[in-house]
Write an enzyme that holds these catalytic residues in place. Structure first.
Site: not given
Ligand code: GLU
Length: 469
Positions: A60-61, A95, A102
């Site tokens: 959460h930075h 950046d 995930k």
């Molecule tokens: N699932 C993709 C990844 O592993 C996209 C993640 C996203 O767009 O938030 O980078």
């Protein structure tokens, strides 16, 4: 070793090249929150099945946290933690101001009907919302392995039902269909980013010389493993860039043609026959994994993690391994490939195009306006004004037809897609150069350099918050 353990091993190898105190490194490495849920799904035949789902918020930075949701049988607590950690580092490297997250649902999506997938996606979203694991400023999912814009639209709709008065609710998820607040160019963004990253790597003459290769993409032979969204688009952009696609691997097997194959023809063949096998002119390889060992300049693993292990790594012949998937090379295999002088373009950098364009989508949703809407016509007119001024200053040296054709060619304003693609190209090129400088300075491989870049940036944001020294 667990997947999260492997990511941490890569982290530790990089951390050894930094000066940050152990406590700070520990905080960067740790996974902040994990949500584990089990919920019932009513199958089409009326049976009840209990489905397992997860969401890990690694860091959460920066907020919100960000990362895809995958539907696969590989999904576990360990996998989402590892992938969430990779998201934190990935965002830092390019950046993109998000922490990493995930999510995943433990299913083989092919076993479920569309109606079942919709029900389980909505229920999963509801569970996330109830536990405060989704929201425009909290945690923003996106597509990943086994999910697409369709699932994202269901997630948005479910979120909207729960938070019906939230002004920014469109920004609760990215990778949505364009008609539902998605941004143009998001679907192909990861593959396009993979292409920009490989192209950037291949343009350095001295780096290519070390590999015994000529600079540039033109004529390079490529093998792509996995023809999902990322694999297909990576192959497509590489082909358009002049590379020769000599091998493809999918679940059903692999095909090889040293003279090169057209990616769209392969996709059409697969749609028509249900398989890539028996593609005209190509040789079948029954054991899909053997395609990874084919003779080629660039190998692009673009499916799931752990496909290159210490077992098959010694037989990899590619000079460049471009990690389009997350974690396709285990840490033991990584070492073997490095020792064999292979240039590894690491996942944490190379597949960051998806989240980069997700960031552009999120910005679009928060600003409630399509990128370029305010400026497109203005830019167009401005270019016209400049051309007419040049014409006047040079004493009307253009004939009217030439002037008109110049205005048509030069005088256009950037569309949303133009802006997204140019932002993505700039992001990928800039980050590669930044990581490459660290690589040279510290005399390390690209992955270690990419992790060093991430660690330094995350440590700096904690320092800027006044939390750590
Ligand atoms: N699932 C993709 C990844 O592993 C996209 C993640 C996203 O767009 O938030 O980078």
């Amino acid at each position: 070793m667990s997947f999260f353990g492997q990511v941490n091993r890569m982290f530790d190898a990089a951390a050894a090249h930094t000066e940050h105190p152990e406590g700070v490194l520990h905080q960067i490495r740790a996974c902040d929150n994990i949500c584990r849920i089990e919920f019932p799904l009513k199958r089409d035949d009326g049976a009840i099945e209990v489905i397992k789902g997860y969401r890990a918020e690694h860091s959460h930075h920066k907020q919100p946290t960000k990362g895809g949701i995958r539907y696969a049988t590989s999904v576990s607590v360990d996998e989402v933690m590892a992938l969430a950690a990779l998201m934190s580092y990935k965002c830092a490297i390019v950046d993109v101001p998000f922490g990493g997250a995930k999510g995943g649902v433990h299913i083989d999506r092919r076993d479920y009907s569309d109606a079942e997938l919709e029900r389980l996606t909505r229920r999963y979203t509801f569970e996330l919302a109830r536990k405060n694991y989704i929201g425009p400023g909290i945690d923003v999912p996106a597509p990943d392995y086994g999910t697409s814009s369709r699932e994202m639209a269901w997630i948005l709709d479910t979120y909207n039902q729960l938070e019906h008065n939230e002004l920014n609710s469109l920004a609760c998820v990215t990778g949505k269909p364009v008609g539902q607040g998605g941004v143009r160019g998001r679907t192909e963004a990861t593959g396009r980013g993979v292409f920009y990253g490989i192209r950037q790597a291949c343009q350095f003459e001295d780096d290519m010389k070390e590999l015994g290769l000529e600079p540039g993409i033109e004529g390079k032979t490529v093998v792509v493993q996995g023809l999902g969204n990322v694999g297909y688009h990576s192959a497509k952009f590489l082909q358009d860039g002049g590379a020769k696609l000599v091998g493809f691997a999918e679940i059903e097997g692999a095909i090889h043609d040293p003279d090169g194959m057209d990616i769209d023809a392969v996709m059409k063949h697969r749609r028509e026959t249900g398989s890539i096998m028996d593609f005209p002119g190509a040789t079948n390889i029954a054991a899909s994994a053997e395609a990874l060992e084919l003779e080629c300049d660039i190998l692009v693993p673009a499916a799931l993690e752990g496909v290159i292990t210490e077992e098959n790594a010694p037989r990899i012949k590619a000079r460049i391994v471009a990690e389009a998937a997350n974690g396709p090379v285990t840490s033991a295999a990584d070492q073997i490939l490095q020792d064999n002088g292979v240039l590894m373009i690491p996942d944490v950098y190379l597949n960051a195009g998806g989240v980069t364009v997700s960031y552009f989508e999120w910005l679009r949703n928060l600003s409630h306006v399509r990128h370029g809407r305010m400026s497109r016509r203005f830019e167009e007119r401005n270019a016209e004004r400049i051309l007419r001024a040049v014409d006047e200053l040079t004493a009307e040296s253009f004939d009217d037809r030439l002037l008109d054709s110049l205005i048509k060619r030069i005088g256009f304003g950037a569309s949303e897609e133009d802006l997204v693609n140019s932002g993505l190209e700039d992001t990928m090129a800039f980050a590669y150069d930044e990581v490459r400088v660290i690589r040279k300075e510290k005399d390390v491989d690209m992955r270690t350099a990419a992790f060093i870049s991430a660690i330094n940036k995350i440590a700096k944001s904690y320092a800027d918050m006044g939390i750590f020294p």
